[in-house]
Design a protein around this motif. Structure first.
Motif, PDB file in Angstrom:
ATOM      1  N   SER A 162       0.842  -1.188   0.000  1.00 11.60           N
ATOM      2  CA  SER A 162       0.000   0.000   0.000  1.00 11.60           C
ATOM      3  C   SER A 162       0.881   1.243   0.000  1.00 11.60           C
ATOM      4  CB  SER A 162      -0.926  -0.012   1.218  1.00 11.60           C
ATOM      5  OG  SER A 162      -0.165  -0.091   2.416  1.00 11.60           O
ATOM      6  N   ASN A 220      -2.166  -2.407  -3.765  1.00 13.98           N
ATOM      7  CA  ASN A 220      -3.093  -1.342  -3.361  1.00 13.98           C
ATOM      8  C   ASN A 220      -2.350  -0.023  -3.247  1.00 13.98           C
ATOM      9  OD1 ASN A 220      -5.555  -0.230  -2.604  1.00 13.98           O
ATOM     10  ND2 ASN A 220      -5.168  -0.554  -0.426  1.00 13.98           N
ATOM     11  N   THR A 238      -1.369   3.748  -3.932  1.00  9.29           N
ATOM     12  CA  THR A 238      -2.221   4.921  -4.121  1.00  9.29           C
ATOM     13  C   THR A 238      -1.365   6.118  -4.535  1.00  9.29           C
ATOM     14  OG1 THR A 238      -2.014   5.425  -1.758  1.00  9.29           O
ATOM     15  CG2 THR A 238      -3.943   4.146  -2.452  1.00  9.29           C
ATOM     16  N   ASN A 286      -4.050  -1.401  -9.297  1.00 12.99           N
ATOM     17  CA  ASN A 286      -3.788  -0.720  -8.039  1.00 12.99           C
ATOM     18  C   ASN A 286      -4.877   0.318  -7.839  1.00 12.99           C
ATOM     19  OD1 ASN A 286      -1.095  -1.407  -6.542  1.00 12.99           O
ATOM     20  ND2 ASN A 286      -0.594  -1.597  -8.716  1.00 12.99           N
ATOM     21  N   SER A 287      -4.603   1.314  -7.032  1.00 15.37           N
ATOM     22  CA  SER A 287      -5.579   2.396  -6.809  1.00 15.37           C
ATOM     23  C   SER A 287      -4.928   3.737  -7.086  1.00 15.37           C
ATOM     24  CB  SER A 287      -6.113   2.340  -5.366  1.00 15.37           C
ATOM     25  OG  SER A 287      -6.798   1.149  -5.128  1.00 15.37           O
ATOM     26  N   ASN A 312      -6.856   1.069 -12.630  1.00 14.56           N
ATOM     27  CA  ASN A 312      -6.543   1.989 -11.555  1.00 14.56           C
ATOM     28  C   ASN A 312      -7.655   3.022 -11.511  1.00 14.56           C
ATOM     29  OD1 ASN A 312      -3.698   1.628 -10.210  1.00 14.56           O
ATOM     30  ND2 ASN A 312      -3.404   1.044 -12.354  1.00 14.56           N
ATOM     31  N   ASN A 313      -7.352   4.196 -11.026  1.00 14.29           N
ATOM     32  CA  ASN A 313      -8.360   5.264 -10.944  1.00 14.29           C
ATOM     33  C   ASN A 313      -7.941   6.475 -11.760  1.00 14.29           C
ATOM     34  OD1 ASN A 313      -9.960   3.780  -9.079  1.00 14.29           O
ATOM     35  ND2 ASN A 313      -8.600   4.407  -7.419  1.00 14.29           N
ATOM     36  N   GLU A 373      -8.763  -7.485  -7.570  1.00 17.02           N
ATOM     37  CA  GLU A 373      -7.392  -7.035  -7.648  1.00 17.02           C
ATOM     38  C   GLU A 373      -6.486  -7.834  -6.756  1.00 17.02           C
ATOM     39  OE1 GLU A 373      -7.372  -2.865  -7.090  1.00 17.02           O
ATOM     40  OE2 GLU A 373      -8.377  -2.485  -8.980  1.00 17.02           O
ATOM     41  N   ILE A 423     -10.139  -5.867  -2.505  1.00 19.57           N
ATOM     42  CA  ILE A 423     -10.377  -4.703  -3.341  1.00 19.57           C
ATOM     43  C   ILE A 423     -10.815  -5.204  -4.700  1.00 19.57           C
ATOM     44  CG2 ILE A 423      -9.323  -2.712  -4.450  1.00 19.57           C
ATOM     45  CD1 ILE A 423      -7.477  -2.490  -2.101  1.00 19.57           C
ATOM     46  N   SER A 458     -12.588  -4.213  -8.705  1.00 20.71           N
ATOM     47  CA  SER A 458     -12.577  -3.160  -9.706  1.00 20.71           C
ATOM     48  C   SER A 458     -13.862  -2.346  -9.618  1.00 20.71           C
ATOM     49  CB  SER A 458     -12.456  -3.774 -11.089  1.00 20.71           C
ATOM     50  OG  SER A 458     -13.655  -4.438 -11.405  1.00 20.71           O
ATOM     51  N   ASN A 459     -13.808  -1.161 -10.222  1.00 16.82           N
ATOM     52  CA  ASN A 459     -14.978  -0.276 -10.206  1.00 16.82           C
ATOM     53  C   ASN A 459     -16.167  -0.911 -10.892  1.00 16.82           C
ATOM     54  OD1 ASN A 459     -13.672   1.776  -8.829  1.00 16.82           O
ATOM     55  ND2 ASN A 459     -12.821   2.665 -10.707  1.00 16.82           N
TER      56      ASN A 459
END
Length: 980
Positions: free
Chosen positions: A267, A289, A291, A312-313, A342-343, A913, A924, A926-927
């Motif tokens: 993380s 994870n 960020t 990841n995020s 990811n985001n 993920e 976690i 996915s969206n």
């Protein structure tokens, strides 16, 4: 005489060491496979020192080396190998040797190199290897070794290379490996080591290559590891490591060239100091994870070849997330960019045009990227794999993509792309997979796509395409995986060139406006496993030519204009698992053999002129015929009390599989035919039990559906003491009740009974179908009145069957709206937590009451808590609890065990993920999967509203739940494609 003596003296040196000679002969006779005839040189016509693979000392004629790498030899190693006492090296790499490594190897005290990698050796590592104190290389990777690393091997202090990877070794990584001060290579990849990475490894001053990936290691990476300045290769991927990466990692590992840390639980942010590891070529921390943002200074890594932070995020879903691309042009060796799932938000910057022309893979799918695809992508002429799927990209597809003539895979699905499909895509002549589904493409399918004669898969479904199917495209003979043009507005006939698809596995042209007859040339498509033509206007008879397609597993021809009889050959397709010919104009007798013998595997609704078939179908008897139903479950069985007593071992506790309000259920075996059944014995002392028996008999004798529990017979008699006895005999459900899966009674069951997300979705849809049938497709609408997890049973395929009809109500009142038909309520109907509020206030029974129970059931299935859980008190209900959490906190309330991935599962599971374990229950996803979860729970909330009039009708529930499943499966299918 003198001459004879002289000859004898001259031949003595050739066999001076008979011990070595005999040991080699023993080795030879153990060889069971020798396709290259290597052992043919091992004969007494020449000295054994000249045998192929044998090297001796020139002075003593003792064997020093046994070198037989990659000779395709098979057989065990004999203990006599230990007699070659002068051996310094053994190399049997890349053969097929098997059996255990003999303990006698420990007698080779001069041995420096032992390489047995890539064979089939089993058993444990021999402890006697501890006597080989001169060993520099111990390489036994890629075998089937088991057990722990023996402590005895701690004596091998001169080891430079210790490679034990790709075995089945267990236990922990020994701390004493840290004493091997000369160790340069340590490879323990893909075993079953657990525990933490010992900090003592940080004492290895010369370690350059460290590979600990694909184990069950946990904890954090010891800080001392990051102080090994000599390390150039470091892989800890696919473990359960966690924590953040140290900010100075790039400073303390200046020699680092390759680092693999993917598929862990790391993380925090990406350390800025990676930019200081100037030798770095591979930076891979996918599936964690992490960020924050991708550091701009990674651009200083001019030797970087692979950049992987997939799954990841990273990013904030905002403009500027992708600004780091502006500097990546400095990475002139870059070949791979994996940043999918990811985001990342914002638009793809035009600066991607300046990326390295060596770039081969550019994967950015599953983010929140919007805007147009930059024209500058055409500069990246070496791209072979582009992934932009599952974003919010819009506009038209640039013609410049046709310049990427090395492109093999193009993922564009599930965006907002519009306009025509560029004809320039026909220039991509080595393209193998093209995914364009789920966009807004319009216009005709360009015939130029027919130039892509290496395509294995083409998916242009779920768009707004019009016109006819070009014969050039339908005739691409290389297509073998799938051709999907479904859910468009295509018209006209299916071209005869469809017969060119001789290697195709799946053809989906459903939900278009195609017409005419199915061309007979389809008979040459012998590899077809799935044929989907539903929702068109095809006409004529179902062609006899399909009889040649013996591999067909699924045929869906529903909602067309097919006429005539059902062809007999369909009952003879032994591979066929599902057939849907509903809503056509078929007539005549339905076959009873083959797939037609199982009504759950066929759909024939909407063909009013059909007759016959198995009784389950409830079709009229064909005129002038007398058909006999062969389905054993629905013959009029005469089951006596004595027979049931015997079949359940006297209703013993060992056979008890469940208890309810009105009786108990036992597992039984009908001895006449060996059928396993479930026997529900009513407790007639319980008030209402007799009425329950009558209700259930009345309900079950007139209904048949694949998602309703099938009754075999009933018994109303007296027991041996003359007491009334009533029992119902059902089909046995080997996977028990849904309640047992949602709420295991102990920890062992908790980790053995876990329903994945797709399983819960399938079960929920099964139950919805059952309710829709009861409410809308029975002669008299039926209200179940007691829908809950313990009344939902699962068969061997995890198909759900609704059971326990002891509280049913028949809605005899005629009405144009059956959901409003009601009968007077007599007391509370149902179980606490699932009873609709109107029943508690003296309201009337209706199908909308079942909808309420279904809504509560749906919420319970996906958060894993009963509606009567102790947390639901002081005005907080399961409905309110979930309503307050949606949508932002959906992952805080769902049952995370649905995303647990078993070791032997495939990936279906790359939708998550990372997996969870007992020690790490966090997950976690996915969206896209979060969206599916939100939609499911919103349906549950809609169904469980206080006011009956605001609840979602059953048929709408079925449609919405199927849409969610289709979305999920499309996403899963896409991820599976990505993995392959």
């Amino acid at each position: 005489m003198c001459m004879s003596s002289s000859l004898k003296s001259a031949t003595l040196p050739a066999f001076a060491n008979e011990t070595d000679h005999l040991a080699l002969l023993d080795f030879k006779i153990r060889i069971t496979q020798d396709p290259l005839q290597i052992m043919s040189s091992w004969n007494d016509s020449i000295h054994f020192c000249n045998w192929l693979g044998v090297t001796c000392s020139t002075s003593s004629k003792r064997v020093l080396l046994l070198e037989l790498e990659a000779k395709r030899l098979a057989g065990p190693i004999p203990p006599s190998l230990g007699n070659l006492s002068q051996l310094t090296g053994i190399n049997l790499r890349n053969n097929r040797f098997y059996g255990e490594i003999p303990q006698e190897v420990g007698r080779l005290q001069s041995l420096q190199h032992l390489n047995l990698t890539s064979n089939s050796f089993g058993g444990k590592l021999p402890t006697n290897l501890s006597y080989c104190t001169q060993l520099r290389v111990l390489d036994v990777a890629y075998n089937n070794l088991i057990g722990q690393i023996p402590y005895h091997l701690s004596s091998l202090s001169k080891l430079v290379n210790l490679s034990l990877g790709e075995n089945n070794l267990t236990g922990t990584i020994p701390a004493w490996i840290g004493n091997f001060s000369s160790l340069y290579v340590l490879s323990l990849i893909q075993n079953n080591f657990q525990g933490s990475i010992p900090s003592e490894l940080g004492r290895l001053p010369g370690l350059g290559f460290c590979r600990l990936a694909s184990n069950n290691l946990s904890g954090t990476i010891p800080p001392l590891i990051y102080n090994i300045s000599s390390m150039y290769f470091f892989s800890v991927a696919q473990n359960r490591l966690h924590g953040s990466l140290p900010p100075d990692v790039g400073l303390t590992l200046p020699s680092l060239q390759i680092i693999y840390g993917g598929m862990n639980n790391f993380s925090g942010p990406i350390p800025l100091s990676f930019s200081n590891a100037s030798q770095l070529q591979v930076l891979d921390f996918g599936n964690n994870n992490l960020t924050g943002s991708v550091p701009q200074n990674l651009a200083s890594l001019q030797g970087l070849v692979k950049l992987n932070f997939e799954h990841n995020s990273l990013g904030n879903g905002e403009d500027g997330d992708l600004n780091f691309f502006n500097n990546l042009a400095n990475c002139t060796s870059l070949e791979v960019i994996f940043l999918q799932y990811n985001n990342f938000g914002g638009v793809l910057p035009s600066s991607i045009a300046n990326l390295s022309t060596k770039l081969q893979k550019f994967i950015m799918g599953g983010n929140m990227i919007r805007g147009d695809i930059p024209i500058g992508i055409g500069n990246l002429v070496n791209l072979n794999d582009v992934g932009l799927e599952c974003n919010y990209l819009g506009g038209t597809l640039p013609d410049i993509l046709g310049k990427l003539q090395k492109l093999q895979i193009l993922y564009l699905e599930y965006n907002k792309l519009s306009g025509p499909i560029p004809s320039s895509l026909g220039n991509l002549t080595i393209l193998t997979k093209l995914f364009m589904e789920g966009n807004k493409f319009e216009g005709n399918i360009p015939p130029s796509l027919g130039n892509c004669q290496n395509l294995l898969l083409l998916d242009i479904s779920h768009n707004n395409l019009t016109g006819t199917i070009p014969k050039q495209v339908i005739g691409i003979s290389s297509l073998s995986i799938s051709l999907d043009m479904s859910h468009n507005f295509l018209v006209g006939a299916l071209p005869f060139e469809v017969g060119n698809l001789i290697h195709l596995t799946e053809l989906d042209l459903s939900n278009n406006r195609l017409s005419g007859k199915i061309p007979t040339t389809l008979e040459t498509c012998l590899s077809l496993g799935g044929l989907y033509l539903e929702g068109n206007s095809f006409e004529g008879a179902i062609p006899q030519s399909l009889a040649t397609l013996r591999g067909l597993e699924q045929i869906v021809l529903s909602q067309n204009n097919f006429s005539g009889n059902i062809p007999k050959f369909l009952s003879k397709l032994v591979s066929l698992k599902y057939l849907n010919i509903s809503f056509n104009d078929l007539e005549g007798e339905v076959p009873s053999e083959g797939i037609f013998a199982n009504s759950s595997k066929i759909s024939i609704f909407g063909n009013s002129k059909l007759c016959g078939g198995v009784q389950e179908l409830h079709l009229p008897t064909c005129a002038g015929s007398c058909t006999q139903n062969s389905n054993p479950y629905f013959k009029k069985l005469r089951v006596s009390y004595a027979r049931l007593l015997k079949s359940t071992n006297g209703f013993s506790k060992n056979n008890l599989i469940g208890s309810g309000s009105f009786g108990s259920v036992y597992k039984g075996v009908l001895f006449e035919n060996g059928a396993i059944v479930a026997v529900k014995v009513l407790n007639l002392q319980q008030k209402g039990a007799s009425k329950s028996f009558i209700n259930e008999c009345n309900a079950l004798r007139g209904i048949r559906h694949r998602n309703l529990l099938k009754i075999i017979s009933a018994c109303s008699s007296t027991d041996h003491e003359g007491n009334d006895f009533k029992s119902l005999i059902f089909e046995f459900m080997c996977n028990g009740s849904l309640d047992q899966w949602l709420h295991p009674k102990n920890n062992v069951q908790h980790w053995s009974k876990r329903l994945r997300f797709i399983q819960r979705l399938n079960i929920a849809i099964d139950v919805a179908y059952a309710l829709e049938y009861l409410h809308h497709h029975c002669q008299t609408p039926i209200v179940h009145c007691d829908l809950k997890p313990s009344n939902i049973l699962l068969d061997e395929d995890m198909v759900a069957h609704v059971g326990d009809f002891g509280l049913v109500n028949f809605l005899f009142e005629a009405s144009n709206n059956p959901s409003k038909s009601q009968t007077l309520s007599v007391g509370l109907k149902g179980s606490i937590g699932y009873i609709p509020p109107e029943y508690a206030m003296g309201g009337q029974v209706s199908t909308l009451g079942d909808i309420y129970s279904y809504g509560i059931l749906l919420l319970e299935m996906f958060i894993g808590k009963r509606p009567i859980d102790e947390m639901f008190k002081d005005g907080l209900s399961i409905h309110k609890y979930i309503a307050m959490a949606l949508p932002e906190h959906v992952m805080d309330i769902v049952d995370s065990s649905m995303f647990f991935v078993e070791d032997d599962e495939d990936v279906n599971n790359d939708i998550v993920e990372r997996t969870i374990t007992e020690e790490d229950p966090h997950v976690i996803v996915s969206n896209r999967i979060k969206e599916c979860l939100i939609y499911v729970l919103q349906i549950g909330l809609s169904c469980s509203k206080t006011s009956p009039d605001e609840r979602m009708p059953t048929n709408v529930v079925v449609g919405e739940m199927n849409t969610i499943r289709d979305t999920f499966l499309k996403f899963k299918k896409k991820n599976t494609r990505r993995m392959t």
